[in-house]
Design an enzyme around this catalytic site. Structure first.
Site, PDB file in Angstrom:
ATOM      1  N   HIS A 176      14.174  36.201  -3.376  1.00  0.00           N
ATOM      2  CA  HIS A 176      15.132  36.204  -4.480  1.00  0.00           C
ATOM      3  C   HIS A 176      14.455  36.200  -5.853  1.00  0.00           C
ATOM      4  O   HIS A 176      15.112  36.468  -6.865  1.00  0.00           O
ATOM      5  CB  HIS A 176      16.111  35.029  -4.360  1.00  0.00           C
ATOM      6  CG  HIS A 176      15.558  33.688  -4.688  1.00  0.00           C
ATOM      7  ND1 HIS A 176      15.134  32.790  -3.733  1.00  0.00           N
ATOM      8  CD2 HIS A 176      15.360  33.062  -5.882  1.00  0.00           C
ATOM      9  CE1 HIS A 176      14.732  31.683  -4.312  1.00  0.00           C
ATOM     10  NE2 HIS A 176      14.844  31.823  -5.624  1.00  0.00           N
ATOM     11  N   ASP A 179      14.014  34.748   3.063  1.00  0.00           N
ATOM     12  CA  ASP A 179      13.753  34.596   1.626  1.00  0.00           C
ATOM     13  C   ASP A 179      12.254  34.591   1.337  1.00  0.00           C
ATOM     14  O   ASP A 179      11.770  33.819   0.513  1.00  0.00           O
ATOM     15  CB  ASP A 179      14.402  33.326   1.075  1.00  0.00           C
ATOM     16  CG  ASP A 179      14.509  33.349  -0.452  1.00  0.00           C
ATOM     17  OD1 ASP A 179      14.466  34.449  -1.027  1.00  0.00           O
ATOM     18  OD2 ASP A 179      14.622  32.261  -1.051  1.00  0.00           O
ATOM     19  N   SER A 238      10.884  28.371  -7.561  1.00  0.00           N
ATOM     20  CA  SER A 238      11.053  29.210  -6.375  1.00  0.00           C
ATOM     21  C   SER A 238       9.809  30.039  -6.109  1.00  0.00           C
ATOM     22  O   SER A 238       9.307  30.738  -6.994  1.00  0.00           O
ATOM     23  CB  SER A 238      12.249  30.140  -6.555  1.00  0.00           C
ATOM     24  OG  SER A 238      13.449  29.412  -6.582  1.00  0.00           O
TER      25      SER A 238
END
Length: 528
Positions: A133, A163, A244
């Site tokens: 993402h 992911d 992230s």
């Protein structure tokens, strides 16, 4: 000399002696000389004698831990990178309905969108791990190293289901991070999270915490499908947007996870962060580097975590394993091997299976065509082992419908009989007319649940009455078909109060899709 003069002479001598003794005493005490008090005021702090640190033997473990954290950070931070992902905003994203331009002003031309995240170097030749993402849809990805060098990165491959994304930069003097074994990490162990929270201003930030839990499922994350693998490590090390893709590191300086998500109602850290286990990431990375995509294998079943009633039903010593809900068909690999709905998978190739995420990892990243030995538990403590040949797994089409509720026609049974007493629900027979209304195949039969008692066995098992966007229909009890209330009553009486029974249920959703599943529950203690 007069007596008066002699007395004054003695008095002067005593004063002189007292003065001399005073100077000597002041010297021994090292009192400030004239002017030193003024100096102390004018140069506050410069004349204060340094004080040694207190001796606290009990604090030594804390000092050692602090030194360890600093050493780990010093070793890992140079492997972390700051990532900027640029996307060209399309014109459709800025289109306003006619007549609204006066309220929002003139439309601007499509611009450049830029997001940011973290990643870390995993090889000396420039491979970098991050989240899907972070770079999804990016037309340009820029990587900044800890030494401030910047490079355009190539997206080698991405896998939305886990992911995970792999990047590649052409750079020298890189410091790869060491990858650990996430299976060996224990709840309560210290970890550090490294990344770039809240974008540019806080790059290369280190936070500390512990592993709060393992095997977390985050089914509420947007865009999830049946192929998503959920086996997250939960940590209380502070993780925010921008973290992230950064590493979660143990006290040995090994990466044990890739920071991926937070649980928050505010959009920032509130105490719960989640990382993808590095053992899972390593399998995905290997396939992305070699093939640019992930090849998955499956055995043709739908699954969920085994409940306490499932464990009791099949005679397990504790709550563990994965419940087989349905087969993709009799010709599925599991069906051909002999696995049945309602079986609880407890081992793959001799390795114990406690939760869904473990089974997904043990099966999903193997080569299609490979054979695995799957051990299952059945009613009454029966154990069986099957050789199952894996097949290639493709993503299914997801049905998308509206949120209209499916309501049942007709009235449910109004008597408070055995189903209401033992099951905690009234039922209604599925007639041909009702089956047609629900969109069921011709000839469908069973008992639609209605008037589910809050706190009762059916309610606790997650079964529901109409009005919630779906309806549940009981088709079998303990493997026997039930088409009338009399059938259900007989089946429940055979089981008896407090018994754990297995129900075959079909859930009909508002979009017309039909999902069969298995549910175990404990009957109430009142036979009525």
């Amino acid at each position: 000399m007069s007596v008066r003069s002699l007395n004054w002479l003695k008095f002067g001598g005593l004063v002189a002696l007292a003065f001399a003794l005073g100077l000597l005493f002041a010297g021994l005490l090292d009192l400030p000389r004239r002017g030193s008090a003024q100096q102390l005021v004018q140069n506050a702090g410069t004349a204060i004698t340094p004080v040694a640190a207190p001796s606290i033997p009990q604090a030594k473990p804390l000092a050692d831990l602090s030194d360890a954290f600093a050493a780990v950070a010093d070793a890992v931070v140079p492997s972390v990178v700051y990532i900027r992902a640029q996307r060209q905003e399309s014109a459709t994203q800025r289109r306003l309905p006619p007549g609204l331009e006066q309220f929002f002003g003139p439309q601007r031309e499509p611009g450049l969108q830029q997001g940011s995240g973290s990643g870390f170097v995993v090889s000396a030749d420039g491979y970098i791990l991050t989240n899907n993402h972070v770079v999804e849809g990016a037309e340009r990805v820029i990587v900044r190293l800890h030494d401030r060098r910047e490079f355009d990165a190539k997206v080698v491959g991405t896998d939305p289901n886990t992911d995970v994304a792999v990047l590649k930069i052409d750079a020298t003097d890189l410091k790869p991070a060491a990858l650990g074994n996430s299976d060996d990490e224990k709840i309560g162990e210290w970890v550090l999270a490294v990344g770039n929270p809240l974008s540019e201003g806080l790059t290369f930030t280190v936070t500390s915490g512990i592993i709060s839990a393992k095997g977390r499922r985050l089914d509420e994350l947007p865009g999830r499908t049946t192929l998503n693998i959920s086996d997250f490590i939960q940590t209380d090390a502070a993780i925010n947007p921008g973290n992230s893709g950064g590493p979660l590191v143990n006290v040995r300086g090994e990466v044990i996870g890739v920071n991926s998500a937070i649980a928050s109602q505010t959009g920032t850290y509130t105490g719960y962060g989640f990382a993808i286990p590095i053992n899972l990431v390593r399998d995905v990375m290997r396939q992305l580097i070699s093939d640019g995509r992930v090849h998955r294998a499956g055995i043709g079943i739908t699954i969920e975590e085994a409940s306490r009633f499932d464990a009791q039903y099949v005679g397990l010593d504790r709550i563990r394993g994965v419940l087989v809900q349905t087969l993709a068909g009799e010709d599925s690999p599991a069906g051909r091997a002999g696995i049945l709905p309602g079986d609880v998978i407890i081992a793959v190739d001799g390795k114990p299976i406690d939760r869904v995420g473990q089974l997904q990892q043990e099966i999903g990243f193997r080569e299609p065509g490979q054979t695995v030995r799957i051990e299952v538990a059945r009613k009454g403590g029966v154990r069986k082992t099957f050789d199952v040949r894996l097949q290639a797994l493709d993503a299914p089409e997801l049905a998308r419908g509206d949120s209209d509720s499916v309501e049942a026609e007709g009235a449910a049974s109004t008597s408070v009989g055995v189903p209401q007493a033992l099951l905690g629900a009234r039922v209604q027979q599925v007639t041909p007319a009702l089956a047609q209304r629900l969109g069921l195949p011709a000839g469908s039969a069973g008992l639609l649940l209605a008037d589910v008692t809050p706190g009762g066995p059916a309610w606790e098992a997650g079964l529901a009455e109409p009005g919630r966007g779906f309806v549940d229909i009981i088709r079998k009890v303990e493997g026997r078909a039930v088409t009338t209330e009399a059938d259900l009553t007989a089946a429940l009486r055979r089981a008896g109060p407090n018994a754990v029974v297995s129900l075959d249920v079909v859930r009909v959703l508002g979009d017309g899709s039909v999902n069969p599943y298995i549910r175990r529950l404990r009957l109430a203690d009142s036979p009525r």
